[in-house]
Design an enzyme around this catalytic site. Sequence first.
Site, mmCIF file in Angstrom:
data_model
loop_
_atom_site.group_PDB
_atom_site.id
_atom_site.type_symbol
_atom_site.label_atom_id
_atom_site.label_comp_id
_atom_site.label_asym_id
_atom_site.label_seq_id
_atom_site.Cartn_x
_atom_site.Cartn_y
_atom_site.Cartn_z
ATOM 1 N N GLU A 236 0.888 -1.173 0.000
ATOM 2 C CA GLU A 236 0.000 0.000 0.000
ATOM 3 C C GLU A 236 0.917 1.211 0.000
ATOM 4 O OE1 GLU A 236 -3.171 0.131 -0.215
ATOM 5 O OE2 GLU A 236 -3.814 -1.905 0.242
ATOM 6 N N CYS A 270 -2.722 9.099 2.579
ATOM 7 C CA CYS A 270 -2.325 8.565 1.267
ATOM 8 C C CYS A 270 -3.382 8.880 0.221
ATOM 9 C CB CYS A 270 -2.063 7.072 1.352
ATOM 10 S SG CYS A 270 -3.445 6.182 2.062
HETATM 11 P P1 NAD Z 1 8.302 4.747 4.819
HETATM 12 O O1 NAD Z 1 8.360 3.983 3.543
HETATM 13 O O2 NAD Z 1 9.409 5.679 5.122
HETATM 14 O O3 NAD Z 1 8.228 3.739 6.073
HETATM 15 C C1 NAD Z 1 7.195 2.796 6.205
HETATM 16 C C2 NAD Z 1 7.670 1.677 7.109
HETATM 17 O O4 NAD Z 1 8.709 0.948 6.475
HETATM 18 C C3 NAD Z 1 8.242 2.158 8.448
HETATM 19 O O5 NAD Z 1 7.781 1.295 9.462
HETATM 20 C C4 NAD Z 1 9.746 2.004 8.230
HETATM 21 O O6 NAD Z 1 10.481 1.811 9.410
HETATM 22 C C5 NAD Z 1 9.788 0.753 7.367
HETATM 23 N N1 NAD Z 1 11.007 0.560 6.584
HETATM 24 C C6 NAD Z 1 11.921 1.482 6.191
HETATM 25 N N2 NAD Z 1 12.896 0.883 5.447
HETATM 26 C C7 NAD Z 1 12.583 -0.428 5.378
HETATM 27 C C8 NAD Z 1 13.182 -1.556 4.742
HETATM 28 N N3 NAD Z 1 14.293 -1.454 4.012
HETATM 29 N N4 NAD Z 1 12.582 -2.769 4.862
HETATM 30 C C9 NAD Z 1 11.428 -2.893 5.561
HETATM 31 N N5 NAD Z 1 10.820 -1.860 6.185
HETATM 32 C C10 NAD Z 1 11.387 -0.640 6.093
HETATM 33 O O7 NAD Z 1 6.896 5.491 4.805
HETATM 34 P P2 NAD Z 1 6.334 6.541 5.863
HETATM 35 O O8 NAD Z 1 7.068 7.833 5.667
HETATM 36 O O9 NAD Z 1 6.275 5.937 7.214
HETATM 37 O O10 NAD Z 1 4.824 6.716 5.367
HETATM 38 C C11 NAD Z 1 4.412 7.679 4.442
HETATM 39 C C12 NAD Z 1 4.175 7.052 3.092
HETATM 40 O O11 NAD Z 1 3.225 5.986 3.224
HETATM 41 C C13 NAD Z 1 3.556 7.993 2.081
HETATM 42 O O12 NAD Z 1 4.151 7.792 0.823
HETATM 43 C C14 NAD Z 1 2.104 7.566 2.029
HETATM 44 O O13 NAD Z 1 1.436 7.866 0.846
HETATM 45 C C15 NAD Z 1 2.234 6.098 2.223
HETATM 46 N N6 NAD Z 1 0.986 5.545 2.699
HETATM 47 C C16 NAD Z 1 0.257 4.712 1.891
HETATM 48 C C17 NAD Z 1 -0.971 4.217 2.315
HETATM 49 C C18 NAD Z 1 -1.814 3.297 1.475
HETATM 50 O O14 NAD Z 1 -2.707 2.659 2.011
HETATM 51 N N7 NAD Z 1 -1.593 3.191 0.179
HETATM 52 C C19 NAD Z 1 -1.442 4.570 3.571
HETATM 53 C C20 NAD Z 1 -0.686 5.434 4.355
HETATM 54 C C21 NAD Z 1 0.527 5.900 3.914
#
Ligand code: NAD
Length: 504
Positions: A236, A270
């Site tokens: 997502e 999002c």
């Molecule tokens: P992010 O990608 O920075 O982090 C998300 C998660 O991934 C965190 O828990 C982080 O610690 C973890 N992570 C980081 N590197 C990783 C790796 N190499 N392997 C596994 N996990 C890892 O995102 P964010 O800044 O926390 O969230 C914002 C983003 O999320 C925005 O782009 C937003 O649009 C998106 N989002 C999407 C939805 C949806 O349902 N489509 C919903 C909410 C947010």
Amino acid sequence: MRLVATIEDINPATGQTIGAVPDMDDAQVRQAVQRARAAFRVWGRLEFPERREQLLRVRDYMLDRTDAVVARICEETGKTRFEAMFTEVFVTADLIDFYARHGEKALRPQRVNTGPLRLTKRPYKVYEPLGVVAVISPWNYPFALTMSPLVSALFAGNTVVLKPSEVTPLVGVLVGELFSKGCDHRDIVQVVTGGGGAGNALVGGGVQKVCFTGSVNTGKKVMAQAAETLTPVTLELGGKDPMIVLDDADVERAANGAVWGAFSNEGQTCISIERAYVEADVYDEFVDKVVAKTRTIRQSNDGDIGSMTFPPQLETVERHLADAVEKGARIVVGGRRRADLGDMWFEPTVLVDVNHSMDVMREETFGPVLPIMKVSDETEALRLANDSPYGLSSSVWTTSDDRGRRVAGQLEAGNVCVNDCLVDYGISGLPFGGVKNSGLGRTHGIEGLTDMCRVKAVVEDRFGLKRELHWFPVSAGRYGLLERIIKLLYRRGTGNKLRALLRG
Ligand code: NAD
């Protein structure tokens, strides 16, 4: 003595430190996966009604503590109490209700009644849990976006290791407590805290599925890593959701929707409205109304919108605004930090005179910014709306059902709202997810539940003959007989009648 690295947790609305959590290493993550696997041996064998009873108990436990849940969410995100109650607690309670009412039927073995072989065979599908599911969640809706994949996984019979965002880890810890204290199976949800390293260790930690919600870049890394072990993923990811306002729209409703859809949760959703395309005839009226309504938004913890959550996101907002203004856009309201309220408060901002050369129209801003662009007609609106690498949600505003459906059918997005916005996530029976760079797989709805299962195909023989017609030895004339049967069955005309007869 072993030193444990920690991550400091800050309340973005006040700047105060509210706690710290361990930055777990690979060994700690592996231990959590082992505990979840041990719990799966019991949980995965329960009948659906037994799992349902346990999960409804967790929901009651949560509902008895809504104030504490809301307080924790607000403390870590800076969002308002109403926002937390509506978009995090309500959405979660309703999703549990949906699976409690519809999950048993959806996961029941299903007979498959097709093909001539069914005369001698009994074919059916069985939904089995996968095992241990990794849930990796972001900071913007740290409760709902964690609970959604988590309860789907649990209803389907899996156990979970959760890695909450390092920006909002204490909400993740609280989620773990809801399950460990709220039901009899205290180990079905394990929580590992830490940053990308812990997430990385979890993806490679021997889990059977990864449900990742976060940015496109991290999602791609997760998928690449999961490919090494052929672990299935649901992704997502980000969005750049367009709003199309047609010339026959109820402009008052569209303007109210635009302001809510763009600025609630400070635009850190999002499926926020990230850009609006408005037909020329209603453009001025729409902009005037949006600007007037934006001026009335109250920024406070108990007002309409709270603070932003994550400092780098505030920098993205300012970068996109500077880029747009440099390329000719005008800020008609907002555009500044609210230093009087704290470091992370930013005014809701409306931009006009924008075009697709600007980052604000192409990249995810994920903040309280609404750029509005005038378009000559529906075709231009659709072309611009679809001119994006993203395809999460979208909306079209019109008083014509026909136009609404036509535009909805042509928007390249996983979800579309007609005369509404953001509400698609709140309807638990609808699958939710993106196309293009916005992701893979679906959460919510029946699809969100069956995505957490492996489907096993089972065929039972009905009559126990010593030998089937197609088994060895292949006697002379068998080829010709088979050819005649195939033609009889599948030629249109005779074939249709015969197949109808066989179907009963
Ligand atoms: P992010 O990608 O920075 O982090 C998300 C998660 O991934 C965190 O828990 C982080 O610690 C973890 N992570 C980081 N590197 C990783 C790796 N190499 N392997 C596994 N996990 C890892 O995102 P964010 O800044 O926390 O969230 C914002 C983003 O999320 C925005 O782009 C937003 O649009 C998106 N989002 C999407 C939805 C949806 O349902 N489509 C919903 C909410 C947010």
